[in-house]
Motif scaffolding. Structure first.
Motif, PDB file in Angstrom:
ATOM      1  N   LYS A  69       0.825  -1.207   0.000  1.00 52.31           N
ATOM      2  CA  LYS A  69       0.000   0.000   0.000  1.00 52.31           C
ATOM      3  C   LYS A  69       0.861   1.259   0.000  1.00 52.31           C
ATOM      4  O   LYS A  69       0.569   2.224  -0.714  1.00 52.31           O
ATOM      5  CB  LYS A  69      -0.946  -0.011   1.205  1.00 52.31           C
ATOM      6  CG  LYS A  69      -2.067  -1.036   1.095  1.00 52.31           C
ATOM      7  CD  LYS A  69      -3.019  -0.948   2.271  1.00 52.31           C
ATOM      8  CE  LYS A  69      -4.150  -1.952   2.123  1.00 52.31           C
ATOM      9  NZ  LYS A  69      -5.100  -1.914   3.265  1.00 52.31           N
ATOM     10  N   GLU A  70       1.936   1.259   0.796  1.00 49.28           N
ATOM     11  CA  GLU A  70       2.842   2.410   0.793  1.00 49.28           C
ATOM     12  C   GLU A  70       3.559   2.529  -0.546  1.00 49.28           C
ATOM     13  O   GLU A  70       3.801   3.641  -1.035  1.00 49.28           O
ATOM     14  CB  GLU A  70       3.859   2.284   1.927  1.00 49.28           C
ATOM     15  CG  GLU A  70       3.265   2.483   3.313  1.00 49.28           C
ATOM     16  CD  GLU A  70       4.328   2.445   4.399  1.00 49.28           C
ATOM     17  OE1 GLU A  70       5.528   2.323   4.064  1.00 49.28           O
ATOM     18  OE2 GLU A  70       3.956   2.520   5.587  1.00 49.28           O
ATOM     19  N   LEU A  71       3.894   1.389  -1.145  1.00 48.17           N
ATOM     20  CA  LEU A  71       4.514   1.404  -2.473  1.00 48.17           C
ATOM     21  C   LEU A  71       3.595   2.079  -3.479  1.00 48.17           C
ATOM     22  O   LEU A  71       4.029   2.940  -4.266  1.00 48.17           O
ATOM     23  CB  LEU A  71       4.823  -0.033  -2.913  1.00 48.17           C
ATOM     24  CG  LEU A  71       5.210  -0.244  -4.390  1.00 48.17           C
ATOM     25  CD1 LEU A  71       6.491   0.490  -4.725  1.00 48.17           C
ATOM     26  CD2 LEU A  71       5.344  -1.721  -4.707  1.00 48.17           C
ATOM     27  N   TYR A  72       2.309   1.714  -3.474  1.00 51.98           N
ATOM     28  CA  TYR A  72       1.354   2.323  -4.404  1.00 51.98           C
ATOM     29  C   TYR A  72       1.218   3.820  -4.135  1.00 51.98           C
ATOM     30  O   TYR A  72       1.080   4.623  -5.071  1.00 51.98           O
ATOM     31  CB  TYR A  72      -0.002   1.642  -4.287  1.00 51.98           C
ATOM     32  CG  TYR A  72      -0.076   0.272  -4.934  1.00 51.98           C
ATOM     33  CD1 TYR A  72       1.070  -0.356  -5.414  1.00 51.98           C
ATOM     34  CD2 TYR A  72      -1.275  -0.406  -5.068  1.00 51.98           C
ATOM     35  CE1 TYR A  72       1.017  -1.612  -5.992  1.00 51.98           C
ATOM     36  CE2 TYR A  72      -1.345  -1.662  -5.655  1.00 51.98           C
ATOM     37  CZ  TYR A  72      -0.194  -2.262  -6.115  1.00 51.98           C
ATOM     38  OH  TYR A  72      -0.254  -3.504  -6.698  1.00 51.98           O
ATOM     39  N   GLN A  73       1.237   4.212  -2.869  1.00 54.06           N
ATOM     40  CA  GLN A  73       1.173   5.636  -2.525  1.00 54.06           C
ATOM     41  C   GLN A  73       2.359   6.388  -3.117  1.00 54.06           C
ATOM     42  O   GLN A  73       2.209   7.493  -3.669  1.00 54.06           O
ATOM     43  CB  GLN A  73       1.131   5.812  -1.008  1.00 54.06           C
ATOM     44  CG  GLN A  73      -0.165   5.366  -0.354  1.00 54.06           C
ATOM     45  CD  GLN A  73      -0.082   5.343   1.157  1.00 54.06           C
ATOM     46  OE1 GLN A  73       0.967   5.649   1.740  1.00 54.06           O
ATOM     47  NE2 GLN A  73      -1.173   4.985   1.815  1.00 54.06           N
ATOM     48  N   ALA A  76       1.988   6.595  -6.945  1.00 54.34           N
ATOM     49  CA  ALA A  76       0.948   7.561  -7.292  1.00 54.34           C
ATOM     50  C   ALA A  76       1.447   8.999  -7.118  1.00 54.34           C
ATOM     51  O   ALA A  76       1.228   9.857  -7.981  1.00 54.34           O
ATOM     52  CB  ALA A  76      -0.294   7.322  -6.438  1.00 54.34           C
ATOM     53  N   GLY A  77       2.127   9.258  -6.010  1.00 54.86           N
ATOM     54  CA  GLY A  77       2.635  10.597  -5.769  1.00 54.86           C
ATOM     55  C   GLY A  77       3.694  11.015  -6.769  1.00 54.86           C
ATOM     56  O   GLY A  77       3.709  12.158  -7.244  1.00 54.86           O
ATOM     57  N   THR A  78       4.576  10.084  -7.126  1.00 51.13           N
ATOM     58  CA  THR A  78       5.660  10.396  -8.062  1.00 51.13           C
ATOM     59  C   THR A  78       5.158  10.588  -9.486  1.00 51.13           C
ATOM     60  O   THR A  78       5.615  11.476 -10.209  1.00 51.13           O
ATOM     61  CB  THR A  78       6.713   9.269  -8.025  1.00 51.13           C
ATOM     62  OG1 THR A  78       7.262   9.178  -6.715  1.00 51.13           O
ATOM     63  CG2 THR A  78       7.836   9.528  -9.017  1.00 51.13           C
ATOM     64  N   GLU A  85      -6.064   4.330  -8.860  1.00 51.06           N
ATOM     65  CA  GLU A  85      -5.966   3.999 -10.286  1.00 51.06           C
ATOM     66  C   GLU A  85      -5.078   2.788 -10.538  1.00 51.06           C
ATOM     67  O   GLU A  85      -5.108   2.212 -11.633  1.00 51.06           O
ATOM     68  CB  GLU A  85      -5.420   5.192 -11.074  1.00 51.06           C
ATOM     69  CG  GLU A  85      -6.337   6.392 -11.149  1.00 51.06           C
ATOM     70  CD  GLU A  85      -5.738   7.513 -11.977  1.00 51.06           C
ATOM     71  OE1 GLU A  85      -5.445   7.273 -13.164  1.00 51.06           O
ATOM     72  OE2 GLU A  85      -5.536   8.616 -11.424  1.00 51.06           O
ATOM     73  N   ILE A  86      -4.255   2.390  -9.575  1.00 53.95           N
ATOM     74  CA  ILE A  86      -3.281   1.307  -9.788  1.00 53.95           C
ATOM     75  C   ILE A  86      -3.943  -0.043  -9.518  1.00 53.95           C
ATOM     76  O   ILE A  86      -4.387  -0.318  -8.401  1.00 53.95           O
ATOM     77  CB  ILE A  86      -2.050   1.476  -8.888  1.00 53.95           C
ATOM     78  CG1 ILE A  86      -1.392   2.839  -9.134  1.00 53.95           C
ATOM     79  CG2 ILE A  86      -1.046   0.343  -9.139  1.00 53.95           C
ATOM     80  CD1 ILE A  86      -0.240   3.139  -8.194  1.00 53.95           C
ATOM     81  N   LEU A  87      -3.999  -0.893 -10.544  1.00 51.46           N
ATOM     82  CA  LEU A  87      -4.557  -2.240 -10.398  1.00 51.46           C
ATOM     83  C   LEU A  87      -3.514  -3.218  -9.855  1.00 51.46           C
ATOM     84  O   LEU A  87      -3.788  -3.994  -8.957  1.00 51.46           O
ATOM     85  CB  LEU A  87      -5.077  -2.748 -11.744  1.00 51.46           C
ATOM     86  CG  LEU A  87      -6.399  -2.186 -12.246  1.00 51.46           C
ATOM     87  CD1 LEU A  87      -6.755  -2.817 -13.590  1.00 51.46           C
ATOM     88  CD2 LEU A  87      -7.516  -2.472 -11.240  1.00 51.46           C
TER      89      LEU A  87
END
Length: 328
Positions: A69-73, A76-78, A85-87
């Motif tokens: 979850k932190e990886l997706y955050q 997304a931020g970068t 939006e990330i599947l």
């Protein structure tokens, strides 16, 4: 009658066991740097990874995450998108390749591609036999999706259903936030001989991937790969991430055996879950200890006794060298 004694406890009584890494076969083969846990004062590893949107974007750099979850955050931020939006993510390829799916481990030199929400598809499918032929996995952040379609199965005849599709709803029941085993259980419970509605969301595709499903392999690679390089970053749902040596060939064989049993018994594939199950089994002396440990750490899955018995037997066979230690 169960194969072994198993103490079923209520959720409130479950004790979550430590996820520490213990040697599988021969601890003397590991060097002092093969597993570097991050302490409380430095819980987010200072490692940097390159990332890109799979359908095309500028390249970004991310660091300082300890779970998916932190990886997706961070991605997304970068890359200036919403995390929702990330599947899912793949490693070292922009293609929808289930053999390169990001799970709980990332090679320290891996390039991360994020696959984003694309078009929605609404279908009516007749469940003509008990097994639909789908294997389900999830991204660890709320989206379950199709990892495998068995050739010749009920769903295989519906060419709009593709590997990588997120299962958004079944018969109007919203499945955003559901785990893979919950989605697989719902699909299995659908009555045979009756139609059901399915809402799918396909990932956005790069231009070179836009082609009919008949021209795309149902599973782009045979098995999941851990990543490149000598070490990997292992992400955990509880506790800090750790830098660990790539699993040995015997460990990879055992993990694959567990993953095969997850698909056979529960209709899911999840290499990180398989790796966690292996960790819980490593220092256990008998099936009873293993069952207690598994129920304590992963009680929500409600694994059947037959599954535990077969997992114990498979891992015991690998330890004893009674199966090939090569990973296809």
């Amino acid at each position: 009658m169960p194969f072994f004694r198993r103490d079923r406890r209520s959720k409130a009584d479950l004790t979550v066991e430590s996820e520490q890494k213990t040697p599988f076969l021969d601890p003397k083969d590991a060097d002092d740097e093969s597993s570097l846990a991050m302490g409380e004062d430095d819980s987010k590893p200072k490692l940097e990874f390159y990332t890109q949107l799979a359908h095309g974007s500028a390249t970004g750099r991310i660091s300082g995450f300890t779970n998916v979850k932190e990886l997706y955050q961070k991605i997304a931020g970068t890359l200036k998108i919403s995390q929702d939006e990330i599947l899912f993510c793949t490693l070292n390829t922009h293609r929808i390749d289930m053999g390169r799916l990001l799970g709980g481990q990332i090679g320290l030199e891996d390039f991360i591609f994020a696959h984003c929400i694309g078009s929605k598809k609404e279908l009516q499918i007749l469940k003509s036999e008990p097994a639909l032929g789908l294997t389900i996995t999830d991204n660890g952040a709320g989206y379950a999706f199709i990892k495998r379609i068995r050739e010749g199965s009920t769903v295989d005849t519906e060419k709009r259903v593709c590997v990588g599709d997120h299962i958004r709803a079944i018969n109007g029941h919203n499945l955003v936030g559901a785990r893979h085993f919950e989605v697989a259980r719902m699909l299995k419970s659908l009555p045979v001989g009756q139609p059901f509605s399915l809402v799918l969301v396909e990932p956005k595709r790069a231009f070179d991937e836009i082609k009919p499903r008949s021209q795309v392999s149902k599973e782009e690679a045979t098995e999941d790969s851990v990543g490149s390089g000598r070490n990997t970053l292992r992400l955990r749902s509880k506790g800090p991430a750790t830098v660990e040596a790539i699993p040995s060939e015997l460990e990879q064989t055992a993990i694959k055996k567990v993953d095969d049993l997850l698909e056979s018994f529960m209709g899911i594939r999840d290499m990180e879950l398989s790796s966690t199950i292996l960790d819980l089994c490593k220092d256990k002396q008998n099936p009873d200890e293993f069952a207690t440990s598994l129920d304590g750490a992963l009680g929500d899955f409600a694994f059947p006794d037959e599954f535990l018995f077969d997992v114990w037997g498979a891992i015991t066979d690998v330890r004893a060298g009674r199966v090939s230690n090569s990973v296809e």
